[in-house]
Motif scaffolding. Structure first.
Motif, PDB file in Angstrom:
ATOM      1  N   LEU A  87     -17.931  13.908  -6.080  1.00 16.38           N
ATOM      2  CA  LEU A  87     -17.153  13.736  -4.850  1.00 16.38           C
ATOM      3  C   LEU A  87     -16.672  15.099  -4.356  1.00 16.38           C
ATOM      4  O   LEU A  87     -16.804  15.440  -3.182  1.00 16.38           O
ATOM      5  N   GLU A  88     -16.124  15.908  -5.261  1.00 17.64           N
ATOM      6  CA  GLU A  88     -15.592  17.219  -4.861  1.00 17.64           C
ATOM      7  C   GLU A  88     -16.693  18.105  -4.284  1.00 17.64           C
ATOM      8  O   GLU A  88     -16.475  18.851  -3.339  1.00 17.64           O
ATOM      9  N   ARG A  89     -17.884  17.990  -4.861  1.00 18.61           N
ATOM     10  CA  ARG A  89     -19.004  18.823  -4.422  1.00 18.61           C
ATOM     11  C   ARG A  89     -19.403  18.533  -2.961  1.00 18.61           C
ATOM     12  O   ARG A  89     -19.890  19.409  -2.260  1.00 18.61           O
ATOM     13  N   VAL A  90     -19.204  17.294  -2.509  1.00 18.09           N
ATOM     14  CA  VAL A  90     -19.657  16.914  -1.159  1.00 18.09           C
ATOM     15  C   VAL A  90     -18.505  16.812  -0.149  1.00 18.09           C
ATOM     16  O   VAL A  90     -18.736  16.493   1.016  1.00 18.09           O
ATOM     17  N   THR A  91     -17.264  17.097  -0.619  1.00 20.80           N
ATOM     18  CA  THR A  91     -16.098  16.897   0.253  1.00 20.80           C
ATOM     19  C   THR A  91     -15.888  18.064   1.216  1.00 20.80           C
ATOM     20  O   THR A  91     -15.901  19.224   0.817  1.00 20.80           O
ATOM     21  N   LEU A  92     -15.689  17.737   2.504  1.00 24.66           N
ATOM     22  CA  LEU A  92     -15.401  18.758   3.514  1.00 24.66           C
ATOM     23  C   LEU A  92     -13.902  18.837   3.778  1.00 24.66           C
ATOM     24  O   LEU A  92     -13.370  19.889   4.089  1.00 24.66           O
ATOM     25  N   LYS A  93     -13.209  17.708   3.646  1.00 25.16           N
ATOM     26  CA  LYS A  93     -11.794  17.658   4.039  1.00 25.16           C
ATOM     27  C   LYS A  93     -11.132  16.420   3.420  1.00 25.16           C
ATOM     28  O   LYS A  93     -11.771  15.367   3.343  1.00 25.16           O
ATOM     29  N   GLY A  99     -32.011   9.895  16.879  1.00 23.91           N
ATOM     30  CA  GLY A  99     -31.803  11.228  16.315  1.00 23.91           C
ATOM     31  C   GLY A  99     -32.241  11.359  14.872  1.00 23.91           C
ATOM     32  O   GLY A  99     -32.805  10.438  14.283  1.00 23.91           O
ATOM     33  N   GLU A 100     -31.960  12.548  14.325  1.00 25.38           N
ATOM     34  CA  GLU A 100     -32.381  12.871  12.966  1.00 25.38           C
ATOM     35  C   GLU A 100     -31.152  13.133  12.104  1.00 25.38           C
ATOM     36  O   GLU A 100     -30.197  13.771  12.544  1.00 25.38           O
ATOM     37  N   GLU A 101     -31.192  12.640  10.862  1.00 23.18           N
ATOM     38  CA  GLU A 101     -30.086  12.867   9.943  1.00 23.18           C
ATOM     39  C   GLU A 101     -30.633  13.420   8.637  1.00 23.18           C
ATOM     40  O   GLU A 101     -31.502  12.809   8.017  1.00 23.18           O
ATOM     41  N   LEU A 102     -30.149  14.590   8.235  1.00 26.91           N
ATOM     42  CA  LEU A 102     -30.547  15.159   6.936  1.00 26.91           C
ATOM     43  C   LEU A 102     -29.322  15.224   6.034  1.00 26.91           C
ATOM     44  O   LEU A 102     -29.388  14.913   4.860  1.00 26.91           O
ATOM     45  N   ASP A 103     -28.199  15.656   6.625  1.00 26.14           N
ATOM     46  CA  ASP A 103     -26.940  15.650   5.891  1.00 26.14           C
ATOM     47  C   ASP A 103     -26.118  14.517   6.449  1.00 26.14           C
ATOM     48  O   ASP A 103     -25.638  14.589   7.583  1.00 26.14           O
ATOM     49  N   ARG A 104     -25.971  13.474   5.663  1.00 36.53           N
ATOM     50  CA  ARG A 104     -25.249  12.308   6.165  1.00 36.53           C
ATOM     51  C   ARG A 104     -23.759  12.486   5.920  1.00 36.53           C
ATOM     52  O   ARG A 104     -23.311  12.620   4.787  1.00 36.53           O
ATOM     53  N   GLU A 105     -23.021  12.496   7.015  1.00 36.95           N
ATOM     54  CA  GLU A 105     -21.565  12.580   6.897  1.00 36.95           C
ATOM     55  C   GLU A 105     -20.993  11.171   6.998  1.00 36.95           C
ATOM     56  O   GLU A 105     -21.537  10.319   7.685  1.00 36.95           O
ATOM     57  N   CYS A 106     -19.895  10.956   6.303  1.00 37.67           N
ATOM     58  CA  CYS A 106     -19.154   9.705   6.459  1.00 37.67           C
ATOM     59  C   CYS A 106     -17.744   9.939   5.965  1.00 37.67           C
ATOM     60  O   CYS A 106     -17.379  11.050   5.582  1.00 37.67           O
ATOM     61  N   ILE A 156       0.852  -1.187   0.000  1.00 35.33           N
ATOM     62  CA  ILE A 156       0.000   0.000   0.000  1.00 35.33           C
ATOM     63  C   ILE A 156       0.891   1.240   0.000  1.00 35.33           C
ATOM     64  O   ILE A 156       1.626   1.495   0.952  1.00 35.33           O
ATOM     65  N   GLU A 157       0.834   1.996  -1.106  1.00 32.00           N
ATOM     66  CA  GLU A 157       1.772   3.102  -1.298  1.00 32.00           C
ATOM     67  C   GLU A 157       1.233   4.439  -0.823  1.00 32.00           C
ATOM     68  O   GLU A 157       1.999   5.369  -0.542  1.00 32.00           O
ATOM     69  N   ARG A 158      -0.088   4.559  -0.808  1.00 35.01           N
ATOM     70  CA  ARG A 158      -0.680   5.868  -0.495  1.00 35.01           C
ATOM     71  C   ARG A 158      -2.122   5.625  -0.052  1.00 35.01           C
ATOM     72  O   ARG A 158      -2.806   4.744  -0.579  1.00 35.01           O
ATOM     73  N   ILE A 159      -2.558   6.389   0.926  1.00 34.07           N
ATOM     74  CA  ILE A 159      -3.956   6.280   1.378  1.00 34.07           C
ATOM     75  C   ILE A 159      -4.524   7.693   1.545  1.00 34.07           C
ATOM     76  O   ILE A 159      -3.846   8.580   2.082  1.00 34.07           O
ATOM     77  N   GLU A 160      -5.731   7.900   1.056  1.00 31.32           N
ATOM     78  CA  GLU A 160      -6.416   9.191   1.238  1.00 31.32           C
ATOM     79  C   GLU A 160      -7.638   8.987   2.119  1.00 31.32           C
ATOM     80  O   GLU A 160      -8.335   7.979   2.016  1.00 31.32           O
ATOM     81  N   LEU A 161      -7.913   9.987   2.945  1.00 34.23           N
ATOM     82  CA  LEU A 161      -9.162  10.034   3.722  1.00 34.23           C
ATOM     83  C   LEU A 161      -9.978  11.201   3.189  1.00 34.23           C
ATOM     84  O   LEU A 161      -9.440  12.291   2.988  1.00 34.23           O
ATOM     85  N   HIS A 162     -11.250  10.962   2.940  1.00 29.04           N
ATOM     86  CA  HIS A 162     -12.154  12.015   2.459  1.00 29.04           C
ATOM     87  C   HIS A 162     -13.328  12.103   3.424  1.00 29.04           C
ATOM     88  O   HIS A 162     -14.054  11.118   3.595  1.00 29.04           O
ATOM     89  N   HIS A 163     -13.515  13.250   4.030  1.00 28.51           N
ATOM     90  CA  HIS A 163     -14.690  13.474   4.889  1.00 28.51           C
ATOM     91  C   HIS A 163     -15.755  14.121   3.998  1.00 28.51           C
ATOM     92  O   HIS A 163     -15.523  15.181   3.427  1.00 28.51           O
TER      93      HIS A 163
END
Ligand code: OSB
Ligand code: MG
Length: 368
Positions: A357-363, A24-31, A3-10
């Protein structure tokens, strides 16, 4: 594979309908999405931790921390020839199954792409399409629930699960049953009750439910057994079953008659298969649960549900029940017999749509 490289996308994705459960309630699902690279190919995984510790103690932030600081350093720039080996690499660490499962899934996708094999084949799945249902969140009142259930029946779902919580239980379930006397109906309490609520479950017992999912807290195995002895409706455990030993123990003390298997909750597909195999041996039916996954996690659920012991419809609805657009393609659609086809391209069999993906990416963080 090294494994040469790993990315995390929030990421954060707007659900088509806000999803209300007893926690609880979820409208914007983060993962969190995990992307691993080796030998010129990549693999994607989805970690189903959400913003709050509602279903699980894990959150997107705890998963990010544990992955970046512990789990990823344990495999980066080291040879990991098969995702089943991840367990040995992480043996020094406890817990955090949702984080583990996200990383393991990325390794499964990559392994499949390197071998030119679909995930179904890697896991030993047999079915090419799997029976599915829909999980309906808590609605404002019984009338709204009847209408929502009606919409999903109209869309072709042959199995309905409704969420219940104290104050939104017997009336709602009775109203839905009166409106739709013959449907395959089940309920999910997400651990909102205690054994002192046994009278409620005795009332629900007369409504012809195919199962009652996780009525009590995850560590109340004995109380689940007490309730199961008092009702005919099968109890299904979700949160309580974190590994194959729990499954064996729950079955042994008759705490449940059905198990919902979620790869996230149990630390990955390897453990999910161990639970499946144990349940097949004990003749306990299982089905594949869901965590409002994007197309990435949904593809994995379909592959898992293709194993022979998954004899009950899963919480794996079509993509358009959750997100529009989704971040992966092709989208999953419902067949007229309430099934969804299992992907058959290498790995997960889905491609991430970069712009979405870019549109929903926070970090994003890159680890090398
Ligand atoms: O308990 O099964 C559950 C979603 C989030 C957390 C827990 C649960 C659920 C669902 C949704 O019921 C199932 C789905 O993905 O459609
Ligand atoms: Mg559940």
């Amino acid at each position: 594979m090294r494994i040469e490289r790993i990315e995390l996308h929030h990421i954060s994705m707007r659900l088509k309908n806000s999803f209300i459960t007893s926690f609880g309630e979820e409208l914007d699902r983060e993962c969190l999405l995990v992307r691993v690279y080796s030998e010129g190919l990549d693999g994607w995984g989805e970690c189903v931790a959400s913003r709050e510790p509602g279903f699980s103690y894990e959150t997107v932030e705890t998963a990010w921390h544990v992955l970046r600081d512990f789990f990823i350093p344990a495999i980066l720039n080291r040879p990991v020839s098969h995702p089943r080996e991840l367990k040995q690499h992480l043996q020094a660490y406890k817990g955090h199954p949702l984080a583990r499962a996200g990383l393991e899934l990325a390794l499964w996708d990559l392994r499949g792409k390197l071998d030119g094999k679909c995930l179904r084949a890697l896991l030993g799945g047999e079915k090419h399409s799997v029976a599915v249902g829909v999980s309906v969140g808590i609605q404002e009142n019984p009338e709204a629930m009847i209408e929502k259930v009606g919409e999903y029946l109209h869309n072709g779902y042959g199995r309905i699960k409704i969420k219940i919580k104290p104050g939104a239980d017997l009336d709602v379930v009775r109203a839905v049953r009166d409106s739709y006397p013959d449907i395959n109906l089940q309920v999910d309490a997400n651990a909102a009750y205690a054994l002192s609520d046994a009278p409620l479950f005795k009332d629900l017992d007369s409504l012809g439910l195919s199962m009652i999912e996780q009525p009590f807290a995850e560590d109340d195995l004995i109380d689940h057994a007490e309730l199961q002895a008092q009702i005919n409706t099968p109890i299904c455990l979700d949160e309580s079953i974190r590994n194959h030993r729990h499954a064996g123990q729950a079955i042994a003390i008759k705490a449940c008659e059905v198990i919902n298997i979620k790869s996230g909750r149990v630390g990955g597909l390897t453990e999910a298969i161990a639970i499946h195999d144990r349940c097949v041996g004990e003749r306990v039916p299982v089905w594949c649960g869901g965590m409002l996954e994007t197309g990435i996690g949904r593809a994995a659920n379909l592959a898992l549900a293709s194993l022979p012991g998954f004899t009950l419809p899963g919480d794996i609805s079509a993509s358009d029940r959750y997100y529009d657009p989704d971040i992966a393609e092709p989208r999953f659609t419902l067949n007229s017999d309430s099934t969804i086809d299992v992907p058959d391209k290498p790995g997960l069999g889905v491609d991430v749509i970069q712009e979405e993906l870019e549109r929903v990416t926070l970090k994003v963080e890159v680890l090398t």
